[in-house]
Design an enzyme around this catalytic site. Structure first.
Site, PDB file in Angstrom:
ATOM      1  N   HIS A   2    -122.567 106.563 -46.473  1.00  0.00           N
ATOM      2  CA  HIS A   2    -123.680 106.889 -45.560  1.00  0.00           C
ATOM      3  C   HIS A   2    -123.433 108.225 -44.874  1.00  0.00           C
ATOM      4  CE1 HIS A   2    -125.667 102.897 -45.642  1.00  0.00           C
ATOM      5  NE2 HIS A   2    -124.461 102.525 -46.031  1.00  0.00           N
TER       6      HIS A   2
ATOM      7  N   GLU B 215    -125.455 109.911 -43.327  1.00  0.00           N
ATOM      8  CA  GLU B 215    -126.252 110.007 -42.096  1.00  0.00           C
ATOM      9  C   GLU B 215    -125.472 109.609 -40.851  1.00  0.00           C
ATOM     10  OE1 GLU B 215    -126.507 107.720 -44.409  1.00  0.00           O
ATOM     11  OE2 GLU B 215    -127.248 105.801 -43.680  1.00  0.00           O
TER      12      GLU B 215
ATOM     13  N   CYS C  55    -126.582 104.756 -50.610  1.00  0.00           N
ATOM     14  CA  CYS C  55    -126.051 103.403 -50.803  1.00  0.00           C
ATOM     15  C   CYS C  55    -126.934 102.632 -51.787  1.00  0.00           C
ATOM     16  CB  CYS C  55    -125.885 102.715 -49.462  1.00  0.00           C
ATOM     17  SG  CYS C  55    -124.602 101.454 -49.529  1.00  0.00           S
TER      18      CYS C  55
HETATM   19  N1  GLN Z   1    -126.862  95.980 -50.791  1.00  0.00           N
HETATM   20  C1  GLN Z   1    -126.013  97.002 -51.319  1.00  0.00           C
HETATM   21  C2  GLN Z   1    -124.551  96.611 -51.280  1.00  0.00           C
HETATM   22  O1  GLN Z   1    -124.161  95.752 -50.532  1.00  0.00           O
HETATM   23  C3  GLN Z   1    -126.235  98.321 -50.620  1.00  0.00           C
HETATM   24  C4  GLN Z   1    -125.859  98.305 -49.178  1.00  0.00           C
HETATM   25  C5  GLN Z   1    -126.405  99.458 -48.377  1.00  0.00           C
HETATM   26  O2  GLN Z   1    -127.368 100.089 -48.786  1.00  0.00           O
HETATM   27  N2  GLN Z   1    -125.834  99.717 -47.206  1.00  0.00           N
HETATM   28  O3  GLN Z   1    -123.755  97.171 -51.983  1.00  0.00           O
END
Ligand code: GLN
Length: 544
Positions: free
Chosen positions: A510, A512, A384
């Site tokens: 994600h 994970e 992310c």
């Molecule tokens: N802050 C980033 C976004 O909102 C990444 C979010 C995250 O890592 N879950 O896109």
């Protein structure tokens, strides 16, 4: 299918005794006997969900397929059971009050005074029964967050007391998890805190059926007898849960202690098969007897609390088990990585993960870490925000866009390589408004991620507002950082990978969240494999 049975799990003496793990273990053992089981967590705080909580407060925010932002215990449930959970599996006091207040505003209570009993307790009961009413489950386990005696958990305790009364004794079961501390000065295990904790439950009208006692040392017969006598439970229903080196051993311990048999007998459940814990035991053995070790550097800004990255840690251990490899995760604070010290700090790592996150703090350290992984050919997984950092780093240092950034960190950047998603531009509320839950993704053939997944189409869970800016895609691809996964609906870049690098993958989702004990996630498997290969190269480098 008979009536759904309900198991309630409370905790006493202190928090952090591993209620989530014991609940998951029991649920898994019941599932092994052919029962369909789910677990729910009731959290007594007033946030509507943990999505708005800083990870320092309660650890990681876990995201379900249906896009609920939930407590990290749901991650354990999914990892142990291999089933998907949903919004209904995590309820907070905030959510309970929100629905009661909405009903009150609609006039549903017909002029009555709205009170904790019966209105709040009724709503709690409704949320518990909702899972049972779906008729999908033989057993619903409900874990009540917090510790008995807390003011905020009282309405939950009262609600489950009422349920026991309404559903009848063979349809409900109460398990209480407490601590039996060991006093090294006298060399004794002490049962008094447990006795007091059970007393508090009794004051609230609940007699536990089973006690699970968390202890550093094994409990002898006398201790078990004493607890049984003072707490009104059968001798057999005093179960010990001693400290173990991996949480995945807990189901095996619980089976030895016959926790599942007790639950089956007390709930008069009909089981269809004998449990086969062979494959599970095999994973535990692999975890406990690794043949090699690798070091993985995890760069984040909440590293003081490892629970902030719970699912990542567990995914690495699942993947490590595949190769009988211990993955030693070294956490690095992104704020500590500055200027040119990245190689000094990260030099020993065989693989690097840049963690998800929000906001500006520590961002430059994360970007430097991705640059280090890229230049030094260290296997890299960016999750992310980790992908977004890799994009910014590449734009600045390979494409020559010196001031490139994500507009999350710098709204005025001349090169907004990561930008707010179109449908996020009108969003003002913070809670539950990100791009959340599972979305489809097409995978490009001939790429490393295609090799990892072995398929052309996947679904993965998201939690973000910002996204790769497609305006720059051609530039990136021309220079070897390619989009290997694309969301077919919005043409959003979901995965990027570096062509001329042993293994450098960034994902907007994600992975994970969906790695389980019996089915480790393919990206973690390949990341660990690449890091193992790197560790061999490093050794050769040092020792010739
Ligand atoms: N802050 C980033 C976004 O909102 C990444 C979010 C995250 O890592 N879950 O896109």
């Amino acid at each position: 299918m008979g009536p759904t049975k309900y198991i309630f799990i409370t905790g006493g003496v202190t928090s952090s005794l591993g209620k989530g793990i014991v609940s998951s273990s029991l649920a898994m053992l019941l599932q092994e006997r052919g029962l369909s089981v789910t677990i729910q967590k009731l959290d007594p705080y007033i946030n509507v969900d943990p999505g708005t909580l800083n990870p320092y407060e309660h650890g990681e925010c876990y995201v379900t397929e249906d896009g609920a932002e939930t407590d990290l215990d749901l991650g354990h449930y999914e990892r142990f059971l291999g089933i998907a959970t949903s919004q209904a599996n995590n309820v907070t006091t905030g959510r309970i009050y929100q629905s009661v207040i909405n009903k009150e505003r609609r006039g549903d209570y017909l002029g009555k005074t709205v009170q904790v009993i019966p209105h709040i307790t009724d709503e709690i009961k409704r949320r518990i029964m909702l899972l049972g009413k779906s008729r999908k489950y033989d057993v619903v386990l409900t874990e009540i967050g917090g510790t008995v005696g807390d003011i905020e958990s009282l309405p939950y305790i009262e609600a489950v007391r009422q349920l026991k009364f309404e559903l009848g004794p063979t349809n409900t079961l109460f398990i209480h998890l407490t601590l039996v501390p060991y006093l090294s000065a006298t060399g004794e295990l002490k049962t008094k805190p447990t006795q007091h904790s059970v007393k508090v439950l009794l004051e609230n009208g609940i007699q536990p059926d089973i006690l699970v006692l968390r202890a550093e040392k094994n409990l002898n017969r006398d201790i078990r007898k004493k607890v049984a006598l003072f707490c009104n439970v059968e001798y057999e229903a005093v179960v010990e849960s001693v400290d173990v080196s991996t949480i995945y051993e807990v189901p095996l311990l619980m089976q030895k202690e016959k926790l599942d048999e007790l639950a089956i007998r007390k709930l008069a459940l009909t089981v269809t098969r004998k449990p086969d814990l062979g494959p599970w035991t095999e994973v535990v053995n692999r975890l406990k007897n690794p043949e090699k070790t690798i070091q993985v550097g995890l760069i984040g800004k909440y590293v003081e609390l490892p629970d902030s990255y719970k699912s990542i840690m567990e995914s690495l251990s699942h993947a490590g088990a595949t190769y009988k490899c211990k993955v030693k995760v070294n956490c690095f604070h992104s704020e500590d990585i500055t200027g040119d010290n990245a190689s000094g700090i990260l030099g020993e790592q065989h693989g690097i993960i840049v963690a998800p996150g929000f906001g500006d703090r520590g961002i430059e350290g994360k970007i430097l870490a991705t640059g280090y992984a890229r230049k030094e050919n260290v296997p890299f997984l960016g999750i992310c925000l980790g992908l977004q950092c890799a994009v910014v780093e590449f734009a600045r240092n390979v494409l020559g866009y010196a001031k490139a950034h994500s507009t999350e960190m710098n709204r005025m950047t001349p090169y907004p390589v990561i930008d707010l998603m179109e449908d996020q531009k009108s969003v003002t509320e913070k809670g539950g408004t990100m791009r959340l839950g599972a979305y489809p993704c097409n995978i490009r053939e001939g790429t490393k991620v295609h090799e990892a997944y072995g398929k052309n189409f996947i679904r993965e869970r998201h939690r973000h507002r910002y996204e790769f800016n497609n305006y720059y895609l051609k530039d990136f691809e021309k220079n070897g950082f390619i989009a290997s996964g694309i969301n077919p609906e919005g043409n959003l870049v979901e995965i990027m990978e570096m062509k001329d690098h042993p293994w450098f993958v960034g994902v907007q989702f994600h992975p994970e969240y969906s790695s389980t004990v019996m089915k480790p996630h393919p990206l973690f498997i390949d990341f660990v494999k690449a890091s193992m290969d790197a560790s061999v190269v490093k050794k050769d480098h040092y020792y010739g």
